[in-house]
Design a protein around this motif. Structure first.
Motif, mmCIF file in Angstrom:
data_model
loop_
_atom_site.group_PDB
_atom_site.id
_atom_site.type_symbol
_atom_site.label_atom_id
_atom_site.label_comp_id
_atom_site.label_asym_id
_atom_site.label_seq_id
_atom_site.Cartn_x
_atom_site.Cartn_y
_atom_site.Cartn_z
ATOM 1 N N GLU A 60 20.192 -26.944 32.020
ATOM 2 C CA GLU A 60 19.143 -27.270 31.057
ATOM 3 C C GLU A 60 19.020 -26.172 29.997
ATOM 4 O O GLU A 60 18.882 -26.464 28.810
ATOM 5 C CB GLU A 60 17.800 -27.468 31.767
ATOM 6 C CG GLU A 60 17.707 -28.774 32.517
ATOM 7 C CD GLU A 60 16.413 -28.919 33.300
ATOM 8 O OE1 GLU A 60 15.738 -27.902 33.588
ATOM 9 O OE2 GLU A 60 16.066 -30.066 33.642
ATOM 10 N N GLY A 63 22.006 -26.355 27.806
ATOM 11 C CA GLY A 63 21.927 -27.584 27.029
ATOM 12 C C GLY A 63 20.924 -27.474 25.896
ATOM 13 O O GLY A 63 21.200 -27.899 24.767
ATOM 14 N N LYS A 89 25.500 -34.233 20.723
ATOM 15 C CA LYS A 89 25.192 -33.095 21.590
ATOM 16 C C LYS A 89 24.020 -33.427 22.502
ATOM 17 O O LYS A 89 24.030 -33.115 23.690
ATOM 18 C CB LYS A 89 24.901 -31.846 20.756
ATOM 19 C CG LYS A 89 24.707 -30.583 21.558
ATOM 20 C CD LYS A 89 25.862 -30.270 22.481
ATOM 21 C CE LYS A 89 27.076 -29.831 21.751
ATOM 22 N NZ LYS A 89 28.196 -29.459 22.625
ATOM 23 N N ARG A 90 23.003 -34.079 21.934
ATOM 24 C CA ARG A 90 21.847 -34.484 22.757
ATOM 25 C C ARG A 90 22.286 -35.432 23.866
ATOM 26 O O ARG A 90 21.846 -35.317 25.006
ATOM 27 C CB ARG A 90 20.787 -35.157 21.879
ATOM 28 C CG ARG A 90 20.012 -34.189 21.044
ATOM 29 C CD ARG A 90 18.934 -34.897 20.238
ATOM 30 N NE ARG A 90 18.190 -33.942 19.439
ATOM 31 C CZ ARG A 90 17.748 -34.179 18.232
ATOM 32 N NH1 ARG A 90 17.939 -35.359 17.667
ATOM 33 N NH2 ARG A 90 17.080 -33.247 17.570
ATOM 34 N N VAL A 93 24.325 -33.443 26.532
ATOM 35 C CA VAL A 93 23.466 -32.581 27.339
ATOM 36 C C VAL A 93 22.647 -33.414 28.322
ATOM 37 O O VAL A 93 22.541 -33.078 29.501
ATOM 38 C CB VAL A 93 22.555 -31.710 26.440
ATOM 39 C CG1 VAL A 93 21.453 -31.042 27.239
ATOM 40 C CG2 VAL A 93 23.396 -30.651 25.723
ATOM 41 N N ASP A 96 24.982 -34.470 31.079
ATOM 42 C CA ASP A 96 25.345 -33.372 31.975
ATOM 43 C C ASP A 96 24.200 -33.017 32.920
ATOM 44 O O ASP A 96 24.419 -32.781 34.113
ATOM 45 C CB ASP A 96 25.756 -32.134 31.170
ATOM 46 C CG ASP A 96 27.078 -32.330 30.431
ATOM 47 O OD1 ASP A 96 27.831 -33.270 30.778
ATOM 48 O OD2 ASP A 96 27.346 -31.546 29.499
#
Length: 190
Positions: A60, A63, A89-90, A93, A96
């Protein structure tokens, strides 16, 4: 455990105050240093946990840093491509982090959790692509409208000049010459 990026948000909020102007290189570097410091502090804060919770916490923190960095890049050099990178990217993240949380599960619930995370990622990336294409289309449309308006002004001017010049044909001598010269001056013709 979620770490709050208060200094980062303050810097990014200041950058949003003047959206018409891109950030200067100095502002960009300063904001990047703040982001890096926040990332390190967030990762350090994760050491209070252990196991998968620690892995999720670190993921987190990393990210949030990656998202904040992509946001900063989009503000430094605004473009449809930079906006899409931020949206991607958001999505990455979020995937992930969700995937890391799925590791706590087993069997079918784990499989469902992973599929749900993948589905959310695919949906977010598809939305990012649509937003990019829409943004590019709006920019392209704006450019085309501006070109059409410019062409319309030129066409109107040419037609008005032709009409004025035709009116001068009914005259003779110096009066006709002055009339033609006046028409040329009025419509910017040489």
């Amino acid at each position: 455990m979620k770490f709050k990026f208060l200094p980062t948000m303050a810097v990014l909020a200041m950058a949003m105050v003047i959206p018409a102007q891109a950030m200067t290189k100095t502002e960009y570097k300063a904001a990047g240093q703040i982001l890096d410091g926040d990332r390190k502090a967030a990762i350090t804060a994760c050491s209070a946990t252990s196991g998968n919770a620690k892995s999720v916490c670190v993921m987190e923190a990393k990210g949030q840093y990656a998202i904040a960095q992509a946001d900063l890049d989009a503000k430094y050099k605004p473009s449809a491509k930079a906006d899409m990178k931020l949206r991607d990217k958001r999505a990455d993240v979020a995937y992930d982090i969700a995937n890391a949380k799925c590791k706590e599960l087993s069997g079918n619930p784990k499989d469902v959790c992973i599929k749900d995370a993948k589905s959310a990622k695919v949906a977010a990336k598809a939305d990012a692509k649509v937003a990019k294409v829409t943004s590019e289309a709006k920019a392209d449309t704006t450019k085309k409208v501006a070109e059409a308006r410019k062409d319309a002004v030129e066409d109107k001017s040419d037609a008005a000049y032709a009409a004025a010049k035709e009116r001068c044909d009914a005259l003779a001598g110096d009066v006709k010459t002055r009339c033609v010269n006046d028409a040329k001056a009025k419509f910017g013709k040489s």
